[in-house]
Design a protein around this motif. Structure first.
Motif, mmCIF file in Angstrom:
data_model
loop_
_atom_site.group_PDB
_atom_site.id
_atom_site.type_symbol
_atom_site.label_atom_id
_atom_site.label_comp_id
_atom_site.label_asym_id
_atom_site.label_seq_id
_atom_site.Cartn_x
_atom_site.Cartn_y
_atom_site.Cartn_z
ATOM 1 N N TRP A 3 8.266 26.515 -8.860
ATOM 2 C CA TRP A 3 7.911 27.904 -9.001
ATOM 3 C C TRP A 3 7.279 28.378 -7.856
ATOM 4 O O TRP A 3 7.429 29.736 -7.237
ATOM 5 N N MET A 4 6.065 27.946 -7.533
ATOM 6 C CA MET A 4 5.390 28.327 -6.258
ATOM 7 C C MET A 4 6.084 28.167 -5.180
ATOM 8 O O MET A 4 5.963 29.220 -4.342
ATOM 9 N N SER A 5 6.780 27.322 -4.731
ATOM 10 C CA SER A 5 7.983 27.289 -3.770
ATOM 11 C C SER A 5 8.810 28.398 -3.641
ATOM 12 O O SER A 5 8.729 29.229 -2.603
ATOM 13 N N LYS A 6 9.385 28.796 -4.852
ATOM 14 C CA LYS A 6 10.210 30.007 -4.916
ATOM 15 C C LYS A 6 9.441 31.376 -4.581
ATOM 16 O O LYS A 6 9.837 32.372 -3.891
ATOM 17 N N GLN A 7 8.190 31.563 -5.148
ATOM 18 C CA GLN A 7 7.452 32.485 -4.941
ATOM 19 C C GLN A 7 6.732 32.671 -3.265
ATOM 20 O O GLN A 7 7.033 33.723 -2.664
ATOM 21 N N LEU A 8 6.842 31.501 -2.746
ATOM 22 C CA LEU A 8 6.306 31.671 -1.379
ATOM 23 C C LEU A 8 7.557 32.033 -0.389
ATOM 24 O O LEU A 8 7.432 32.644 0.640
ATOM 25 N N ALA A 9 8.630 31.253 -0.827
ATOM 26 C CA ALA A 9 9.906 31.599 -0.047
ATOM 27 C C ALA A 9 10.267 33.117 0.020
ATOM 28 O O ALA A 9 10.991 33.721 0.836
ATOM 29 N N SER A 10 10.023 33.816 -1.225
ATOM 30 C CA SER A 10 10.249 35.321 -1.353
ATOM 31 C C SER A 10 9.600 36.037 -0.430
ATOM 32 O O SER A 10 10.006 37.125 -0.055
ATOM 33 N N TRP A 11 8.555 35.640 -0.021
ATOM 34 C CA TRP A 11 7.912 36.423 1.009
ATOM 35 C C TRP A 11 8.472 36.258 2.231
ATOM 36 O O TRP A 11 8.172 37.236 3.093
ATOM 37 N N LYS A 12 9.174 35.352 2.684
ATOM 38 C CA LYS A 12 9.858 35.475 4.036
ATOM 39 C C LYS A 12 10.860 36.371 4.234
ATOM 40 O O LYS A 12 11.122 36.528 5.418
ATOM 41 N N GLU A 13 11.143 37.142 3.104
ATOM 42 C CA GLU A 13 12.054 38.059 3.176
ATOM 43 C C GLU A 13 11.498 39.149 3.643
ATOM 44 O O GLU A 13 12.359 40.180 4.297
ATOM 45 N N ASN A 14 10.132 39.706 3.538
ATOM 46 C CA ASN A 14 9.675 40.509 3.753
ATOM 47 C C ASN A 14 8.256 40.208 4.452
ATOM 48 O O ASN A 14 7.060 40.362 3.764
ATOM 49 N N PRO A 15 7.993 39.741 5.539
ATOM 50 C CA PRO A 15 6.971 39.036 6.184
ATOM 51 C C PRO A 15 6.007 40.016 6.205
ATOM 52 O O PRO A 15 6.087 41.123 6.636
ATOM 53 N N ALA A 16 4.719 39.446 6.297
ATOM 54 C CA ALA A 16 3.436 40.379 6.472
ATOM 55 C C ALA A 16 2.868 39.628 7.386
ATOM 56 O O ALA A 16 2.975 38.415 7.702
ATOM 57 N N LYS A 17 1.597 40.150 8.013
ATOM 58 C CA LYS A 17 0.932 39.716 9.043
ATOM 59 C C LYS A 17 0.055 38.717 8.209
ATOM 60 O O LYS A 17 -0.428 37.821 8.851
ATOM 61 N N HIS A 18 -0.541 38.997 7.176
ATOM 62 C CA HIS A 18 -1.304 38.004 6.452
ATOM 63 C C HIS A 18 -0.714 37.686 4.951
ATOM 64 O O HIS A 18 -0.237 38.675 4.505
ATOM 65 N N LEU A 19 -0.747 36.492 4.445
ATOM 66 C CA LEU A 19 -0.342 36.070 3.318
ATOM 67 C C LEU A 19 -1.564 35.486 2.628
ATOM 68 O O LEU A 19 -1.957 34.291 3.096
ATOM 69 N N PHE A 20 -2.095 35.733 1.345
ATOM 70 C CA PHE A 20 -3.151 35.218 0.901
ATOM 71 C C PHE A 20 -2.776 34.464 -0.458
ATOM 72 O O PHE A 20 -2.177 35.062 -1.265
ATOM 73 N N VAL A 21 -3.223 33.446 -0.890
ATOM 74 C CA VAL A 21 -3.235 32.943 -2.180
ATOM 75 C C VAL A 21 -4.293 32.759 -3.014
ATOM 76 O O VAL A 21 -5.533 32.451 -2.244
#
Length: 126
Positions: A3-21
């Motif tokens: 699940w976590m891998s899928k969530q993180l991969a989805s962020w690559k479609e709309n990259p941001a300067k910063h990504l926080f967990v």
């Protein structure tokens, strides 16, 4: 982990300067290779090492900038040796503080080029 891998991969479609967990248990305190620690067998302090390594790798691959955690009830900002994150921060508890610092909160400032954080105890601001 899937699940976590899928969530993180989805962020690559709309990259941001910063990504926080934001997660409850710290990954580590001083180094990603820290030994497992627990209050009791049913209450780990850190993410168990067997899961930690996979999470750290997934966070690196996704370009996670910072990981913010709780659970420890102490004011701790861990170094990032080998993890690839800007910071791993634990904020002290509002009540039930453990350790030497007074209960408080952390202010995180995010700009285009930097991330800074500062701990404040309640007695100094109220």
């Amino acid at each position: 982990m899937e699940w976590m891998s899928k969530q993180l991969a989805s962020w690559k479609e709309n990259p941001a300067k910063h990504l926080f967990v934001f997660q409850h248990h710290p990954l580590y305190f001083e180094d990603p290779s820290d030994a497992d620690r627990e209050f009791s067998p049913d209450s780990p302090i850190l993410v168990p090492k067997v899961r930690r390594e996979g999470l750290i790798q997934a966070y690196k691959e996704a370009g996670v900038t910072g990981v913010f955690v709780g659970h420890y009830h102490r004011n701790v900002s861990a170094p990032t040796q080998g993890a690839g994150f800007h910071m791993v921060t634990t904020t002290g508890a509002a009540t039930g503080q453990l350790g030497k610092d007074l209960p408080g909160f952390r202010v995180v400032k995010v700009t285009k080029d930097s991330i800074s954080e500062e701990y404040h105890n309640w007695e100094d601001v109220l």
